[in-house]
Design a protein around this motif. Structure first.
Motif, PDB file in Angstrom:
ATOM      1  N   GLY A  41       0.830  -1.202   0.000  1.00 62.03           N
ATOM      2  CA  GLY A  41       0.000   0.000   0.000  1.00 62.03           C
ATOM      3  C   GLY A  41       0.859   1.245   0.000  1.00 62.03           C
ATOM      4  N   PRO A  42       0.253   2.367  -0.417  1.00 60.00           N
ATOM      5  CA  PRO A  42       0.993   3.626  -0.492  1.00 60.00           C
ATOM      6  C   PRO A  42       1.168   4.269   0.882  1.00 60.00           C
ATOM      7  CG  PRO A  42      -1.275   3.976  -1.117  1.00 60.00           C
ATOM      8  CD  PRO A  42      -1.130   2.498  -0.881  1.00 60.00           C
ATOM      9  N   TYR A  43       2.183   5.101   0.971  1.00 58.76           N
ATOM     10  CA  TYR A  43       2.350   5.962   2.140  1.00 58.76           C
ATOM     11  C   TYR A  43       1.514   7.212   1.878  1.00 58.76           C
ATOM     12  CZ  TYR A  43       6.621   3.319   3.384  1.00 58.76           C
ATOM     13  OH  TYR A  43       7.522   2.349   3.727  1.00 58.76           O
ATOM     14  N   PRO A  44       0.431   7.431   2.628  1.00 54.57           N
ATOM     15  CA  PRO A  44      -0.425   8.591   2.357  1.00 54.57           C
ATOM     16  C   PRO A  44       0.289   9.927   2.535  1.00 54.57           C
ATOM     17  CG  PRO A  44      -1.481   7.099   3.929  1.00 54.57           C
ATOM     18  CD  PRO A  44      -0.100   6.593   3.695  1.00 54.57           C
ATOM     19  N   ASP A  45       1.268   9.978   3.420  1.00 50.79           N
ATOM     20  CA  ASP A  45       1.935  11.255   3.677  1.00 50.79           C
ATOM     21  C   ASP A  45       2.946  11.636   2.604  1.00 50.79           C
ATOM     22  OD1 ASP A  45       3.803   9.317   4.381  1.00 50.79           O
ATOM     23  OD2 ASP A  45       4.419  10.317   6.221  1.00 50.79           O
ATOM     24  N   THR A  46       3.072  10.821   1.535  1.00 49.91           N
ATOM     25  CA  THR A  46       3.972  11.168   0.431  1.00 49.91           C
ATOM     26  C   THR A  46       3.182  11.628  -0.790  1.00 49.91           C
ATOM     27  OG1 THR A  46       4.059   8.931  -0.509  1.00 49.91           O
ATOM     28  CG2 THR A  46       5.688   9.488   1.205  1.00 49.91           C
ATOM     29  N   GLY A  47       1.873  11.828  -0.614  1.00 48.96           N
ATOM     30  CA  GLY A  47       1.049  12.252  -1.732  1.00 48.96           C
ATOM     31  C   GLY A  47       0.964  11.206  -2.832  1.00 48.96           C
ATOM     32  N   GLY A  48       1.125   9.950  -2.459  1.00 52.24           N
ATOM     33  CA  GLY A  48       1.080   8.876  -3.443  1.00 52.24           C
ATOM     34  C   GLY A  48       2.408   8.619  -4.128  1.00 52.24           C
ATOM     35  N   GLY A  49       3.461   9.233  -3.637  1.00 57.57           N
ATOM     36  CA  GLY A  49       4.767   9.113  -4.279  1.00 57.57           C
ATOM     37  C   GLY A  49       5.579   7.899  -3.885  1.00 57.57           C
ATOM     38  N   GLN A  50       5.159   7.211  -2.820  1.00 63.55           N
ATOM     39  CA  GLN A  50       5.879   6.024  -2.368  1.00 63.55           C
ATOM     40  C   GLN A  50       4.892   4.980  -1.883  1.00 63.55           C
ATOM     41  OE1 GLN A  50       8.741   7.011   0.633  1.00 63.55           O
ATOM     42  NE2 GLN A  50       9.681   8.614  -0.578  1.00 63.55           N
TER      43      GLN A  50
END
Length: 96
Positions: A41-50
């Motif tokens: 799953g994505p890291y939400p605090d990266t704006g979908g960047g990681q």
């Protein structure tokens, strides 16, 4: 089997990522069904960047080979992949 944590660093191309995402998720779903992928799953605090992917494999090259068929990779949307052995000390995940 060893547990590995893989971080994907995505290209800053949200429209292309959105277009390929269904195929990417289907690919990851197949890896999950096979038992190779435990969670992702994505890291939400990266704006979908990681994103973080937890996999089982013999070694890091085995894990990266399993991910080589990812449509995001095929389309050049993964700028970098970091892979680390992950030693689960407390709790359990997958076969760890």
């Amino acid at each position: 089997m060893t547990t590995f944590a893989v971080t994907y660093h995505y290209a800053d191309e949200p429209e292309r990522l959105d277009a390929v995402r269904p195929e990417h998720r289907a690919f990851l779903g197949r890896l999950h069904e096979s038992g190779e992928l435990i969670a992702s799953g994505p890291y939400p605090d990266t704006g979908g960047g990681q994103a973080l992917l937890i996999l089982q494999g013999e070694d890091d090259s085995d894990v990266l080979a399993a991910l080589d068929g990812d449509p995001f990779r095929r389309e050049g949307l993964i700028e970098r992949r970091e892979v680390h052995d992950w030693n689960v000390v407390i709790g359990s995940i997958g076969g760890a």
